[in-house]
Design an enzyme around this catalytic site. Structure first.
Site, mmCIF file in Angstrom:
data_model
loop_
_atom_site.group_PDB
_atom_site.id
_atom_site.type_symbol
_atom_site.label_atom_id
_atom_site.label_comp_id
_atom_site.label_asym_id
_atom_site.label_seq_id
_atom_site.Cartn_x
_atom_site.Cartn_y
_atom_site.Cartn_z
ATOM 1 N N TYR A 77 1.721 -16.731 -32.492
ATOM 2 C CA TYR A 77 3.072 -16.984 -32.002
ATOM 3 C C TYR A 77 3.158 -18.425 -31.478
ATOM 4 O O TYR A 77 2.205 -19.191 -31.619
ATOM 5 C CB TYR A 77 3.472 -15.904 -30.978
ATOM 6 C CG TYR A 77 3.485 -14.537 -31.642
ATOM 7 C CD1 TYR A 77 4.402 -14.265 -32.664
ATOM 8 C CD2 TYR A 77 2.562 -13.560 -31.331
ATOM 9 C CE1 TYR A 77 4.404 -13.044 -33.325
ATOM 10 C CE2 TYR A 77 2.547 -12.329 -31.988
ATOM 11 C CZ TYR A 77 3.472 -12.079 -32.986
ATOM 12 O OH TYR A 77 3.474 -10.885 -33.655
ATOM 13 N N CYS A 93 4.193 -3.980 -28.643
ATOM 14 C CA CYS A 93 5.592 -3.996 -29.071
ATOM 15 C C CYS A 93 6.023 -2.629 -29.574
ATOM 16 O O CYS A 93 5.317 -2.006 -30.363
ATOM 17 C CB CYS A 93 5.784 -4.996 -30.205
ATOM 18 S SG CYS A 93 5.840 -6.684 -29.640
ATOM 19 N N ARG A 98 -2.979 -14.666 -22.478
ATOM 20 C CA ARG A 98 -3.664 -14.029 -23.622
ATOM 21 C C ARG A 98 -3.929 -15.093 -24.680
ATOM 22 O O ARG A 98 -3.021 -15.809 -25.084
ATOM 23 C CB ARG A 98 -2.857 -12.876 -24.219
ATOM 24 C CG ARG A 98 -3.544 -12.298 -25.459
ATOM 25 C CD ARG A 98 -2.985 -10.982 -25.918
ATOM 26 N NE ARG A 98 -3.700 -9.859 -25.311
ATOM 27 C CZ ARG A 98 -3.733 -8.614 -25.824
ATOM 28 N NH1 ARG A 98 -3.089 -8.341 -26.941
ATOM 29 N NH2 ARG A 98 -4.396 -7.663 -25.228
ATOM 30 N N GLY A 126 -5.598 -0.074 -26.197
ATOM 31 C CA GLY A 126 -4.282 -0.052 -26.820
ATOM 32 C C GLY A 126 -4.013 1.216 -27.600
ATOM 33 O O GLY A 126 -3.486 2.202 -27.074
ATOM 34 N N ARG A 127 -4.391 1.200 -28.883
ATOM 35 C CA ARG A 127 -4.002 2.316 -29.754
ATOM 36 C C ARG A 127 -4.504 3.661 -29.266
ATOM 37 O O ARG A 127 -3.822 4.681 -29.442
ATOM 38 C CB ARG A 127 -4.469 2.023 -31.189
ATOM 39 C CG ARG A 127 -3.615 0.953 -31.862
ATOM 40 C CD ARG A 127 -4.282 0.384 -33.081
ATOM 41 N NE ARG A 127 -5.471 -0.387 -32.729
ATOM 42 C CZ ARG A 127 -6.277 -0.977 -33.590
ATOM 43 N NH1 ARG A 127 -6.026 -0.861 -34.879
ATOM 44 N NH2 ARG A 127 -7.325 -1.674 -33.181
ATOM 45 N N PRO A 163 -0.289 -5.247 -23.879
ATOM 46 C CA PRO A 163 1.087 -5.273 -24.379
ATOM 47 C C PRO A 163 1.157 -4.696 -25.788
ATOM 48 O O PRO A 163 0.331 -5.045 -26.637
ATOM 49 C CB PRO A 163 1.418 -6.774 -24.381
ATOM 50 C CG PRO A 163 0.096 -7.479 -24.423
ATOM 51 C CD PRO A 163 -0.864 -6.588 -23.714
ATOM 52 N N GLN A 191 4.207 -9.236 -20.515
ATOM 53 C CA GLN A 191 3.778 -10.372 -21.331
ATOM 54 C C GLN A 191 5.013 -11.176 -21.743
ATOM 55 O O GLN A 191 5.883 -10.652 -22.452
ATOM 56 C CB GLN A 191 3.035 -9.882 -22.579
ATOM 57 C CG GLN A 191 2.453 -11.022 -23.402
ATOM 58 C CD GLN A 191 1.815 -10.552 -24.696
ATOM 59 O OE1 GLN A 191 2.414 -9.789 -25.445
ATOM 60 N NE2 GLN A 191 0.600 -11.008 -24.973
HETATM 61 C C1 FMN Z 1 1.901 -1.045 -31.762
HETATM 62 C C2 FMN Z 1 1.217 -2.298 -31.309
HETATM 63 C C3 FMN Z 1 1.954 -3.335 -30.773
HETATM 64 C C4 FMN Z 1 1.329 -4.488 -30.303
HETATM 65 N N1 FMN Z 1 2.066 -5.455 -29.669
HETATM 66 C C5 FMN Z 1 1.436 -6.493 -29.048
HETATM 67 C C6 FMN Z 1 2.139 -7.380 -28.198
HETATM 68 O O1 FMN Z 1 3.320 -7.199 -27.905
HETATM 69 N N2 FMN Z 1 1.459 -8.407 -27.654
HETATM 70 C C7 FMN Z 1 0.118 -8.608 -27.887
HETATM 71 O O2 FMN Z 1 -0.453 -9.574 -27.366
HETATM 72 N N3 FMN Z 1 -0.577 -7.751 -28.647
HETATM 73 C C8 FMN Z 1 0.037 -6.696 -29.210
HETATM 74 N N4 FMN Z 1 -0.692 -5.776 -29.905
HETATM 75 C C9 FMN Z 1 -2.159 -5.883 -29.910
HETATM 76 C C10 FMN Z 1 -2.735 -5.023 -28.772
HETATM 77 O O3 FMN Z 1 -2.346 -5.506 -27.500
HETATM 78 C C11 FMN Z 1 -4.271 -4.965 -28.855
HETATM 79 O O4 FMN Z 1 -4.763 -6.255 -28.635
HETATM 80 C C12 FMN Z 1 -4.759 -4.451 -30.202
HETATM 81 O O5 FMN Z 1 -4.062 -3.278 -30.573
HETATM 82 C C13 FMN Z 1 -6.255 -4.156 -30.194
HETATM 83 O O6 FMN Z 1 -6.580 -3.191 -29.213
HETATM 84 P P1 FMN Z 1 -6.806 -1.628 -29.578
HETATM 85 O O7 FMN Z 1 -7.859 -1.563 -30.649
HETATM 86 O O8 FMN Z 1 -7.252 -1.007 -28.278
HETATM 87 O O9 FMN Z 1 -5.503 -1.088 -30.044
HETATM 88 C C14 FMN Z 1 -0.074 -4.627 -30.419
HETATM 89 C C15 FMN Z 1 -0.801 -3.594 -31.012
HETATM 90 C C16 FMN Z 1 -0.185 -2.433 -31.436
HETATM 91 C C17 FMN Z 1 -1.030 -1.320 -32.004
#
Ligand code: FMN
Length: 359
Positions: free
Chosen positions: A185, A26, A233, A326-327, A24, A102
């Site tokens: 949260y 945002c 999560r 994610g990123r 997920p 989520q």
């Molecule tokens: C732009 C953005 C928005 C995110 N929004 C959420 C979210 O809505 N819910 C959540 O559990 N984690 C959120 N995260 C965390 C990601 O789900 C993920 O756990 C985190 O970025 C680490 O993974 P990565 O290194 O592959 O990006 C967000 C991360 C980013 C970069």
């Protein structure tokens, strides 16, 4: 070369085509502030499905207006929102991916400015669409307003809001649901002794601090029936002395298993601001592996996994069952296709019109 990353995974009879899932993320892109997904969300989530992921999970979606992180978050507290989501899940399905969502309540970290662009200090004031945040206890997250402590009589309403949103998610065509109990949260703030100092049945012992989450899990399961996979999560640790930690997360995962949760999505942090986190490639993986081994449940890992061989090795060595990326998928939504190419896996679901790009 092994291709564990591209083995399907079945949860409750629902088969994901591979182990690269979109976590997920945002977007803070609901300018109308009504929680209704727009063309942006269709394009964003749709392109991630087209890029070859097994599961595409929609961002933290508020089960109630005051459960949003920012006024621009998605919501699922009414049928207009569900109808707009249906268009998105339908497109995700045409791409062969599964659609997940989520469900979230932001608690004491609600009513904040969206996570990009100009961000003033503190909370969003009422005249800009903000509201008074609620929490487990009147303890502020650093830099934010003190939340109003939820009374014990308000908690059944929160449980019901999750169940109602879950019902709408199913009606909107989602295949998999996740409950957000991480990142500081509402549900994480109940779990952690640093943010929960209640003296009623929802504070004190681990069982009491877990009670709201377990009640929500039970209500959501009752709402969605036996066929839909349910994920939770968690933040495996607060990274802070006296806070939520791995042994408590392991205890919790036993409870979640007993209460019909199908997979734990293992993240960390977010409840306490000024902590040292040893961020690096796969820095949360060891937590996922420990929870997998102790609970016997499948787990997903997330956090700086952005290289195909790294992802493959995690699944091949059974350190986790799913890798959420994610990123790196924001940088390149076609990451799963790129990973297949790197691992010499013949992906049958590359989009037809793009084939010539990969010859
Ligand atoms: C732009 C953005 C928005 C995110 N929004 C959420 C979210 O809505 N819910 C959540 O559990 N984690 C959120 N995260 C965390 C990601 O789900 C993920 O756990 C985190 O970025 C680490 O993974 P990565 O290194 O592959 O990006 C967000 C991360 C980013 C970069």
């Amino acid at each position: 070369m092994s291709h564990a990353l591209f083995e399907p995974l079945t949860l409750r009879g629902v088969e994901a085509r591979n182990r690269i899932w979109i976590p997920p993320m945002c977007q803070y892109m609901v300018d109308a502030q009504d929680g209704v997904p727009t063309d942006w969300h269709l394009m964003h989530l749709g392109s991630l499905a087209r890029g070859g992921a097994g599961v595409v999970m929609a961002e933290a979606t508020g089960v109630a207006p005051e459960g949003r992180i920012s006024p621009q978050d998605l919501g699922l507290w009414n049928d207009d929102q569900a109808a707009a989501f249906a268009r998105i899940t339908s497109f995700i399905h045409t791409q062969g991916a599964l659609a997940a969502i989520q469900l979230a309540h932001a608690g004491r970290k609600a009513s904040t400015w969206r996570g990009w662009g100009e961000r003033p200090e503190g909370n969003v004031p009422v005249e800009h669409g903000g509201w008074q945040p609620v929490g487990a206890s009147p303890i502020a997250f650093t830099g934010l307003a003190e939340p109003r402590e939820l009374t014990v009589h308000e908690l059944p309403g929160i449980v019901e809001a999750f169940a109602a949103a879950a019902r709408r998610a199913i009606a909107a065509g989602f295949d998999i649901l996740e409950i957000h109990a991480a990142h500081g949260y509402l549900l994480h703030s109940f779990l952690s002794p640093l943010s929960n100092q209640r003296t009623d049945a929802y504070g004190g012992s681990l069982e009491n601090r877990s009670r709201l989450l377990i009640e929500i899990v039970d209500a959501v399961r009752a709402a969605i029936g036996d066929d839909i996979p349910l994920l939770v999560r968690v933040s495996a640790t607060d990274w802070a002395e006296g806070g939520w930690d791995l042994p408590q997360t392991v205890e919790l995962s036993h409870m979640l298993r007993e209460h019909s949760v199908d997979m734990i999505d293992v993240s960390s942090g977010g409840n306490i601001l000024h902590v040292k986190i040893p961020v690096g490639p796969g820095y949360q993986l060891a937590f996922a592996t420990a929870i997998r081994e102790a609970s016997g449940l499948p787990v997903s890992t997330v956090g700086m996994i952005d290289e195909p061989f790294q992802a493959e090795q995690i699944v091949a060595l059974e350190q986790a069952d799913v890798v959420m990326v994610g990123r790196e998928t924001l940088r390149d939504p076609n990451f799963p296709i790129r990973a297949a190419d790197a691992l010499r896996y013949r992906m049958s679901y590359k989009p037809g019109p793009y084939e010539r790009a990969y010859r």
